[in-house]
Design an enzyme around this catalytic site. Sequence first.
Site, PDB file in Angstrom:
ATOM      1  N   GLU A  15       7.258  13.641  -9.691  1.00  0.00           N
ATOM      2  CA  GLU A  15       5.899  13.419 -10.171  1.00  0.00           C
ATOM      3  C   GLU A  15       5.200  14.724 -10.572  1.00  0.00           C
ATOM      4  OE1 GLU A  15       3.904   9.756  -8.257  1.00  0.00           O
ATOM      5  OE2 GLU A  15       4.972  10.712  -6.629  1.00  0.00           O
ATOM      6  N   SER A 174       5.383   6.834  -8.270  1.00  0.00           N
ATOM      7  CA  SER A 174       5.420   6.583  -9.721  1.00  0.00           C
ATOM      8  C   SER A 174       6.566   5.656 -10.131  1.00  0.00           C
ATOM      9  CB  SER A 174       5.490   7.887 -10.522  1.00  0.00           C
ATOM     10  OG  SER A 174       4.274   8.594 -10.417  1.00  0.00           O
ATOM     11  N   TYR A 245       2.603   4.897 -17.154  1.00  0.00           N
ATOM     12  CA  TYR A 245       2.169   6.094 -17.884  1.00  0.00           C
ATOM     13  C   TYR A 245       2.156   5.957 -19.399  1.00  0.00           C
ATOM     14  CZ  TYR A 245       2.370   7.954 -13.224  1.00  0.00           C
ATOM     15  OH  TYR A 245       2.166   8.149 -11.877  1.00  0.00           O
ATOM     16  N   ARG A 284      -5.079   5.636  -1.537  1.00  0.00           N
ATOM     17  CA  ARG A 284      -5.122   4.408  -2.337  1.00  0.00           C
ATOM     18  C   ARG A 284      -4.155   3.443  -1.685  1.00  0.00           C
ATOM     19  NH1 ARG A 284      -2.272   5.093  -7.260  1.00  0.00           N
ATOM     20  NH2 ARG A 284      -0.825   3.617  -6.365  1.00  0.00           N
ATOM     21  N   ASP A 286      -2.261  -0.032  -1.658  1.00  0.00           N
ATOM     22  CA  ASP A 286      -1.798  -1.006  -2.657  1.00  0.00           C
ATOM     23  C   ASP A 286      -1.310  -2.291  -1.987  1.00  0.00           C
ATOM     24  OD1 ASP A 286      -2.163   1.235  -4.245  1.00  0.00           O
ATOM     25  OD2 ASP A 286      -0.059   1.436  -4.830  1.00  0.00           O
ATOM     26  N   GLU A 300       1.955  -0.433  -0.012  1.00  0.00           N
ATOM     27  CA  GLU A 300       2.127   0.967   0.378  1.00  0.00           C
ATOM     28  C   GLU A 300       0.800   1.680   0.398  1.00  0.00           C
ATOM     29  OE1 GLU A 300       3.609   3.772  -2.292  1.00  0.00           O
ATOM     30  OE2 GLU A 300       2.709   2.844  -4.053  1.00  0.00           O
ATOM     31  N   ASN A 302      -0.828   5.431  -0.580  1.00  0.00           N
ATOM     32  CA  ASN A 302      -0.619   6.700  -1.284  1.00  0.00           C
ATOM     33  C   ASN A 302      -1.683   7.689  -0.841  1.00  0.00           C
ATOM     34  OD1 ASN A 302       1.570   6.138  -3.429  1.00  0.00           O
ATOM     35  ND2 ASN A 302       0.199   4.376  -3.582  1.00  0.00           N
ATOM     36  N   GLY A 306      -2.679   9.235  -7.992  1.00  0.00           N
ATOM     37  CA  GLY A 306      -2.950   9.785  -9.328  1.00  0.00           C
ATOM     38  C   GLY A 306      -4.433  10.052  -9.478  1.00  0.00           C
TER      39      GLY A 306
HETATM   40  P1  ATP Z   1       3.082   4.615  -6.740  1.00  0.00           P
HETATM   41  O1  ATP Z   1       3.182   5.217  -8.109  1.00  0.00           O
HETATM   42  O2  ATP Z   1       1.946   3.638  -6.647  1.00  0.00           O
HETATM   43  O3  ATP Z   1       3.132   5.600  -5.630  1.00  0.00           O
HETATM   44  P2  ATP Z   1       5.743   3.771  -5.829  1.00  0.00           P
HETATM   45  O4  ATP Z   1       6.712   4.546  -6.643  1.00  0.00           O
HETATM   46  O5  ATP Z   1       5.460   4.241  -4.458  1.00  0.00           O
HETATM   47  O6  ATP Z   1       4.368   3.623  -6.629  1.00  0.00           O
HETATM   48  P3  ATP Z   1       5.861   0.906  -5.194  1.00  0.00           P
HETATM   49  O7  ATP Z   1       4.398   0.760  -5.313  1.00  0.00           O
HETATM   50  O8  ATP Z   1       6.469   0.704  -3.865  1.00  0.00           O
HETATM   51  O9  ATP Z   1       6.343   2.292  -5.816  1.00  0.00           O
HETATM   52  O10 ATP Z   1       6.577  -0.112  -6.194  1.00  0.00           O
HETATM   53  C1  ATP Z   1       6.360  -0.019  -7.596  1.00  0.00           C
HETATM   54  C2  ATP Z   1       6.130  -1.375  -8.203  1.00  0.00           C
HETATM   55  O11 ATP Z   1       7.298  -2.214  -8.020  1.00  0.00           O
HETATM   56  C3  ATP Z   1       5.011  -2.174  -7.586  1.00  0.00           C
HETATM   57  O12 ATP Z   1       3.757  -1.788  -8.089  1.00  0.00           O
HETATM   58  C4  ATP Z   1       5.416  -3.603  -7.991  1.00  0.00           C
HETATM   59  O13 ATP Z   1       5.172  -3.837  -9.377  1.00  0.00           O
HETATM   60  C5  ATP Z   1       6.914  -3.575  -7.808  1.00  0.00           C
HETATM   61  N1  ATP Z   1       7.314  -3.965  -6.444  1.00  0.00           N
HETATM   62  C6  ATP Z   1       7.683  -3.108  -5.479  1.00  0.00           C
HETATM   63  N2  ATP Z   1       8.028  -3.742  -4.350  1.00  0.00           N
HETATM   64  C7  ATP Z   1       7.876  -5.058  -4.599  1.00  0.00           C
HETATM   65  C8  ATP Z   1       8.078  -6.234  -3.809  1.00  0.00           C
HETATM   66  N3  ATP Z   1       8.538  -6.145  -2.563  1.00  0.00           N
HETATM   67  N4  ATP Z   1       7.791  -7.439  -4.385  1.00  0.00           N
HETATM   68  C9  ATP Z   1       7.328  -7.511  -5.658  1.00  0.00           C
HETATM   69  N5  ATP Z   1       7.132  -6.430  -6.452  1.00  0.00           N
HETATM   70  C10 ATP Z   1       7.404  -5.217  -5.940  1.00  0.00           C
HETATM   71 MG    MG Z   2       3.661   5.088  -3.750  1.00  0.00          MG
HETATM   72 MG    MG Z   3       2.688   1.822  -5.770  1.00  0.00          MG
HETATM   73 MG    MG Z   4       2.427   7.639  -5.054  1.00  0.00          MG
END
Ligand code: ATP
Ligand code: MG
Ligand code: MG
Ligand code: MG
Length: 339
Positions: A15, A174, A245, A284, A286, A300, A302, A306
């Site tokens: 990131e 991301s 993005y 944040r 989610d 999750e 964060n 961002g």
């Molecule tokens: P961020 O950029 O918010 O830090 P991240 O890389 O930590 O994101 P996650 O938020 O865990 O990733 O997952 C990314 C996306 O994948 C989610 O926003 C959702 O669209 C999808 N997703 C992840 N896990 C699941 C799940 N268990 N069921 C349904 N969709 C999911």
């Molecule tokens: Mg995340």
């Molecule tokens: Mg996320």
């Molecule tokens: Mg993040």
Amino acid sequence: MKRRILLLAGGQSGEHEVSLMSARSVLGALPRDRFDVTPVVISKEGRWLPPTETQKALESGAAPTGGDLVLHRVASAEGYDAVFPLLHGPMGEDGTVQGLLTLAGIPFVGSGVLGSAVSMDKVMTKQVLASAGIPQVAWRLAVRREWQRAPQAVEARAAELGFPLFVKPANLGSSVGISKVSAAAELRPALDLAFSLDRRVILEAMTAHKPREVEVGVLGNDAPIASPVGELRFEADFYDYETKYTEGLATMHVPADLPPEVSERIRETALRAFRALDCAGLARVDFFYVEETGEVLLNEVNTMPGFTTTSMYPKLLEAAGYGYSELVTRLVELALEER
Ligand code: ATP
Ligand code: MG
Ligand code: MG
Ligand code: MG
């Protein structure tokens, strides 16, 4: 007296570029009558760039190489009142930089070592939040050594969750390295990808239906506030890197159109999670809202979300009454607050 602020950006994770985008916005918004801000970009190799190289990296949007060893630069960071570690992902958002700054005795924006480390790791987050009684999807942990020595055991564990499922590096953001796996045959490449990025991988059951994705901004230390709930809408199968993005692929709706009872449940859960994880400053949080079943599942947390002027976190706090400049100022004040 003006406060001297060191703004860290870039960093070693996937990131890096996202962080530099956030940093440009924050640099433009910290009021100059109150703060003297020095940006330092951390290269992808983890070295801290001197001023001219930092300026170049901010302009070009990336710093693959260059810089000094971290410890040299931290010693010279002693002259600052606070650090704003605007870093996402491992080696920035995960407690490592927070540990360094704690040792150096410099206050910093955001969560400390514990909150940062636990929130960065999706498995640790799920374990802590489960013990706090917060609803989440079912999940399993796998570690790289197992994947190398006994891949069938990992595949069998994944199959327990049913398909489709999500495979994610435990410590990233991301959507980097995340795959949605629809059948057993797709597991192997998804696990190979996730393990190329992390030693720990989380397997997650998918929500029963495609969820609505809603987020809450939390601001504060030991008496945090929760913003209104915001929603992300997009056409893609899930909220992947490209959708996050690429201009126009996703839209943000604040406040989200939700039954008031659901919004309240989400906001209250966000605050409980923030406390359970010992977060500070900002986060944040989610969620997945499964409209068909009424379930609210925490996805999750964060701890350094961002932070461009068009990112979700500032938009959420704007709905809570904080303009962007006011928000970054408040974050520095929270960093300096006695706890
Ligand atoms: P961020 O950029 O918010 O830090 P991240 O890389 O930590 O994101 P996650 O938020 O865990 O990733 O997952 C990314 C996306 O994948 C989610 O926003 C959702 O669209 C999808 N997703 C992840 N896990 C699941 C799940 N268990 N069921 C349904 N969709 C999911
Ligand atoms: Mg995340
Ligand atoms: Mg996320
Ligand atoms: Mg993040």
